[in-house]
Enzyme design. Structure first.
Site, mmCIF file in Angstrom:
data_model
loop_
_atom_site.group_PDB
_atom_site.id
_atom_site.type_symbol
_atom_site.label_atom_id
_atom_site.label_comp_id
_atom_site.label_asym_id
_atom_site.label_seq_id
_atom_site.Cartn_x
_atom_site.Cartn_y
_atom_site.Cartn_z
ATOM 1 N N GLN A 1 0.830 -1.167 0.059
ATOM 2 C CA GLN A 1 -0.012 -0.089 -0.063
ATOM 3 C C GLN A 1 0.858 1.080 -0.139
ATOM 4 O OE1 GLN A 1 -3.813 -0.210 2.250
ATOM 5 N NE2 GLN A 1 -2.561 -0.790 3.739
ATOM 6 N N LEU B 1 13.071 -10.735 2.494
ATOM 7 C CA LEU B 1 13.543 -10.151 3.676
ATOM 8 C C LEU B 1 13.756 -11.269 4.891
ATOM 9 C CD1 LEU B 1 13.081 -7.247 2.275
ATOM 10 C CD2 LEU B 1 13.073 -6.607 4.492
ATOM 11 N N ALA C 1 6.937 -5.292 5.064
ATOM 12 C CA ALA C 1 6.365 -5.722 6.392
ATOM 13 C C ALA C 1 5.481 -6.992 6.436
ATOM 14 C CB ALA C 1 5.724 -4.459 7.303
ATOM 15 N N TYR C 2 5.831 -7.723 7.521
ATOM 16 C CA TYR C 2 4.519 -8.772 7.565
ATOM 17 C C TYR C 2 3.464 -8.099 8.240
ATOM 18 C CZ TYR C 2 2.798 -13.321 8.959
ATOM 19 O OH TYR C 2 1.685 -14.482 8.863
ATOM 20 N N THR C 3 2.218 -7.865 7.510
ATOM 21 C CA THR C 3 1.196 -7.263 8.160
ATOM 22 C C THR C 3 -0.130 -7.830 8.394
ATOM 23 O OG1 THR C 3 0.672 -6.530 5.758
ATOM 24 C CG2 THR C 3 1.836 -4.823 6.951
ATOM 25 N N ASP D 1 0.861 1.741 15.303
ATOM 26 C CA ASP D 1 0.270 2.076 16.559
ATOM 27 C C ASP D 1 0.001 0.665 17.455
ATOM 28 O OD1 ASP D 1 -1.253 1.321 14.421
ATOM 29 O OD2 ASP D 1 -3.262 1.871 15.442
ATOM 30 N N TYR E 1 2.263 -9.447 15.886
ATOM 31 C CA TYR E 1 2.574 -8.482 14.914
ATOM 32 C C TYR E 1 2.954 -7.214 15.698
ATOM 33 C CZ TYR E 1 1.638 -4.271 11.810
ATOM 34 O OH TYR E 1 1.946 -3.269 11.227
ATOM 35 N N LYS F 1 6.984 -5.824 15.432
ATOM 36 C CA LYS F 1 7.336 -4.485 14.845
ATOM 37 C C LYS F 1 8.093 -3.593 15.790
ATOM 38 C CE LYS F 1 6.174 -2.689 11.487
ATOM 39 N NZ LYS F 1 6.744 -2.352 10.259
#
Ligand SMILES: NC(=O)c1ccc[n+]([C@@H]2O[C@H](COP(=O)([O-])OP(=O)(O)OC[C@H]3O[C@@H](n4cnc5c(N)ncnc54)[C@H](OP(=O)(O)O)[C@@H]3O)[C@@H](O)[C@H]2O)c1
Length: 295
Positions: free
Chosen positions: A12, A37, A60-62, A102, A125, A129
């Site tokens: 995104q 990665l 990222a692993y989202t 956040d 997650y 992060k």
């Protein structure tokens, strides 16, 4: 002009960064499977071959829920890889721009979080992060960690595209009213990142080193997911296609998910504004522009 290595160009945020970083000079943009990665050797080879002035990491692993059953994958990508990038950047004398979330907070508050607030992630997650942030901070160097929130794009599956699609199929939508955050349009996050890096041209590592640190950066103001959904439906440029007649409030507890999510995770972005004299517009203005841009 400078050479920038962008990781995650298809995400995104990464897709928007690919557009907005292009004018800065030579942009080398990659994504999975060209670079994986989770493989440290691949990261080292790429960075050493490209020798960038700045690395921008939008990977990222989202998958917040899937992370609960794939903790190793989340840790490899969200925690170990950023640490490796930070070390390589420092060795090269390059800058590093990284994004965090956040979801490092537990959401048990009623005021927007500042950078000094204590993070307590509720799931894998958020934990992964947070460990990525700490790996970069421990390495030091010329880094910016931009902690953002509720990122959306009109191109990939996001809360906004889901609401638009449900509103065309269902008469009643149920949306949680007890999760609060800052909706953030990926394009504006990318553009503000490019503006920062444009300031740094000529001495990126030095410029970033002087301002190195962790910053909250998200759409101004905050909303519940219910208020966000109502705004999406109101601003939808093709409202006539909606069949939805009502949006009902629901509670997070009504939709059990593998990962727990913070309830109030809005971010206070004043520190970013005081250092860089920039801010993201209100989430409502951004949403109107985002929906308009898609017509
Ligand atoms: N989305 C949100 O609501 C949100 C909120 C707060 C913070 N953030 C943070 O903002 C940043 C950007 O998020 P986003 O929403 O743009 O994420 P996204 O759309 O999921 O994009 C992440 C990109 O990373 C790639 N990737 C995943 N695993 C990889 C691997 N092993 N090697 C290389 N690339 C890999 C993904 O490729 P595939 O698609 O092939 O997996 C994808 O292109 C992230 O740091 C995220 O933690 C996001």
């Amino acid at each position: 002009m400078m050479r920038v290595l962008l990781l995650g160009k298809l995400g995104q945020l990464g897709w928007e960064l690919h557009r907005s970083l292009s004018p800065l000079g030579e942009l080398i943009a990659v994504d999975y499977p060209e670079i994986d990665l989770s493989q440290p050797e691949q990261i080292l080879q790429l960075v050493r071959r490209v020798q960038p002035a700045v690395i921008v990491n939008a990977t990222a692993y989202t998958a917040v829920d899937r992370a609960e059953s794939e903790p190793q994958a989340a840790m490899d990508i969200n925690a170990r890889a950023p640490g490796i990038l930070a070390e390589e950047a420092r060795t090269l004398g390059a800058g590093l721009v990284h994004f965090s979330t956040d979801y490092v907070f537990d959401g048990a508050t009623d005021h927007p979080y500042i950078e000094a607030d204590h993070p307590i992630p509720l799931g894998v997650y958020g934990q992964s992060k947070l460990e990525g942030e700490r790996a970069i901070q421990a390495c030091g160097g010329a880094y910016l960690i931009l902690r953002t929130s509720w990122v959306y794009s009109l191109r990939r599956d996001s809360f906004v595209t889901k609401i638009l699609s449900w509103a065309r199929r269902q008469e009643t939508l149920k949306v949680v009213s007890d999760q609060v955050g800052n909706p953030t349009w990926s394009r504006q996050l990318a553009e503000i990142t490019a503006q920062l890096l444009a300031e740094s041209i000529g001495n990126s590592a030095g410029w970033l080193a002087e301002r190195a640190g962790l910053y909250h950066l998200a759409g101004s103001g905050y909303a519940s997911r219910l208020e966000w959904a109502e705004a999406i439906l109101r601003l939808d440029p093709r409202r006539e296609e909606q069949v939805a007649r009502q949006v009902l409030p629901a509670l997070t507890a009504d939709f059990p998910t593998p990962a727990r999510r913070p309830l109030f995770s809005a971010l206070n972005c004043d520190h970013f504004t005081s250092v860089f004299s920039l801010r993201l517009p209100t989430w409502q203005d951004a949403l109107a522009l985002a929906l308009d841009a898609d017509v």
